[in-house]
Design a protein around this motif. Sequence first.
Motif, mmCIF file in Angstrom:
data_model
loop_
_atom_site.group_PDB
_atom_site.id
_atom_site.type_symbol
_atom_site.label_atom_id
_atom_site.label_comp_id
_atom_site.label_asym_id
_atom_site.label_seq_id
_atom_site.Cartn_x
_atom_site.Cartn_y
_atom_site.Cartn_z
ATOM 1 N N ASN A 260 -6.641 -2.598 -4.163
ATOM 2 C CA ASN A 260 -5.573 -2.914 -4.949
ATOM 3 C C ASN A 260 -4.885 -4.135 -5.049
ATOM 4 O OD1 ASN A 260 -5.316 0.096 -5.426
ATOM 5 N ND2 ASN A 260 -4.992 0.203 -3.302
ATOM 6 N N GLY B 182 -0.772 -5.099 -4.394
ATOM 7 C CA GLY B 182 -0.581 -3.768 -3.595
ATOM 8 C C GLY B 182 0.791 -3.310 -3.463
ATOM 9 N N HIS C 72 1.306 0.440 -4.123
ATOM 10 C CA HIS C 72 0.729 1.326 -3.020
ATOM 11 C C HIS C 72 1.330 1.336 -1.724
ATOM 12 C CE1 HIS C 72 -2.158 0.695 -6.270
ATOM 13 N NE2 HIS C 72 -2.238 2.170 -6.108
ATOM 14 N N ALA D 281 5.392 9.007 -6.690
ATOM 15 C CA ALA D 281 4.459 8.226 -7.335
ATOM 16 C C ALA D 281 4.992 7.607 -8.710
ATOM 17 C CB ALA D 281 3.235 9.033 -7.613
ATOM 18 N N MET E 142 3.176 4.975 -10.772
ATOM 19 C CA MET E 142 1.798 5.694 -10.935
ATOM 20 C C MET E 142 1.930 7.138 -11.553
ATOM 21 S SD MET E 142 0.865 5.470 -6.751
ATOM 22 C CE MET E 142 1.321 4.107 -5.924
#
Length: 57
Positions: free
Chosen positions: A4, A7, A10, A44, A49
Motif C-alpha cells: 500500500n 499507506g 490503511h 472503511a 475505502m
Amino acid sequence: MIVNAPGQMHAGFFTELGEPVGDDRKVPTPMEGPPDVAHVVRVAERWGMTILAPANA
C-alpha cells in the motif's frame, strides 16, 4: 503480499478498528461474538475505502 502506497488510509483504518496488543502477547485476544460488519464498512468509508459484498452474496 499487499503493498500500500501511500499507506495512511490503511494505517488509519486498522488503528481505528483495532486494539493494541501488548509486547508480551504472541496472539490477540479472541473476539467475543461475530464482527460488526456495518461498523467496519462505515470506518472503511471514512478512510476512503469501499468494501464490496462477496460475488456470491
